[in-house]
Enzyme design. Structure first.
Site, PDB file in Angstrom:
ATOM      1  CE  LYS A 191      15.985  31.825  51.979  1.00  0.00           C
ATOM      2  NZ  LYS A 191      15.087  30.710  52.001  1.00  0.00           N
ATOM      3  CG  ASP A 201      17.560  27.390  55.358  1.00  0.00           C
ATOM      4  OD1 ASP A 201      18.219  27.187  56.404  1.00  0.00           O
ATOM      5  OD2 ASP A 201      17.467  26.530  54.459  1.00  0.00           O
TER       6      ASP A 201
END
Length: 187
Positions: free
Chosen positions: A97, A115
Site C-alpha cells: 500500500k 486501505d
C-alpha cells in the site's frame, strides 16, 4: 496527506499505518519544516523523531522504521526514493500500500492503494470484490479507466470515509446508490 517531496510522502505514509491522516499531518507539520531528506532524518535521530511523532500510535516502531528506511535510502538508492514497487517494499515499514501511494502520488504511476476504506467500497459496491487487498487492487485496476487512475484511490477513500461508512453507510446520500450491488443498502 501533507508532504513536500517523495521522501516526506514516504515518511508520512509509513507513519499513517493504523493512524488518521489528520493525526499524521499534525505530527509532521513541524517535522517537515526541519526534515526533508533522509540525511536530515538521520541527523535528527530516532529520539529526536519520536518527539515529533509521539502522538501517533506505534510511534516507537515507526521511528525505528523511518530511521532504518532513511539509512537504506542513502546506502542503496543514493538518498532518493526509488521508483519501483519492489524497491519501495524493500524499505523498513513500507508495504504494498505504501509503495502504491508513493508511486501514484509522487511519480504519477497508475497504481491503486487499497486501505480499509477502498477495500470496503470495492467489495460492497461490487466494483471489485475480493477477499484480500491485493484481489481488490487488481480488480480495481481492471475496471477503472486509465484516465481516472491517478486520483481514483483518493475518491474511493473519501467515499468510504464519508459516505460508505463501515457501521452506518449513508446510502441515502450516495451518488452511486443506483449502481451499488450491496444487498443491505439502507435507502
Amino acid at each position: 496527506m501533507i508532504y513536500i517531496n517523495p521522501y516526506t510522502l514516504l515518511v508520512a505514509v509509513v507513519l499513517s499505518a493504523q493512524a488518521t491522516d489528520t493525526g499524521v499531518n499534525k505530527a509532521t507539520k513541524d517535522l517537515f519544516k526541519k526534515v526533508t531528506t533522509p540525511a536530515q532524518m538521520l541527523a535528527l535521530g530516532e529520539s529526536g523523531l519520536k518527539k515529533y511523532i509521539k502522538t501517533i500510535g506505534l510511534f516507537n516502531t515507526k521511528a525505528k522504521n523511518v530511521i532504518a528506511l532513511s539509512e537504506k535510502l542513502i546506502r542503496d538508492f543514493g538518498g532518493e526514493v526509488p521508483r519501483t514497487r519492489a524497491e519501495i517494499e524493500s524499505l523498513p515499514g513500507a508495504g504494498r500500500k505504501t509503495a502504491n501511494v508513493v508511486l501514484n502520488m509522487a511519480y504519477g504511476e497508475h497504481t491503486m492503494a487499497v486501505d480499509t476504506h477502498v477495500f470496503r467500497v470495492g467489495n460492497r459496491t461490487g466494483l471489485a470484490p475480493g477477499k484480500t487487498p491485493l484481489e481488490v487492487e487488481l480488480g480495481l485496476e481492471k475496471v477503472i479507466p486509465s484516465e481516472f487512475m491517478l486520483h481514483a484511490h483518493h475518491w474511493l477513500i473519501l467515499h468510504g470515509r464519508y459516505t460508505c461508512l463501515a457501521r452506518k453507510p449513508r446510502c441515502n446520500v450516495c451518488l452511486i446508490h443506483d449502481l451499488c450491488r450491496w444487498p443491505e443498502k439502507t435507502a
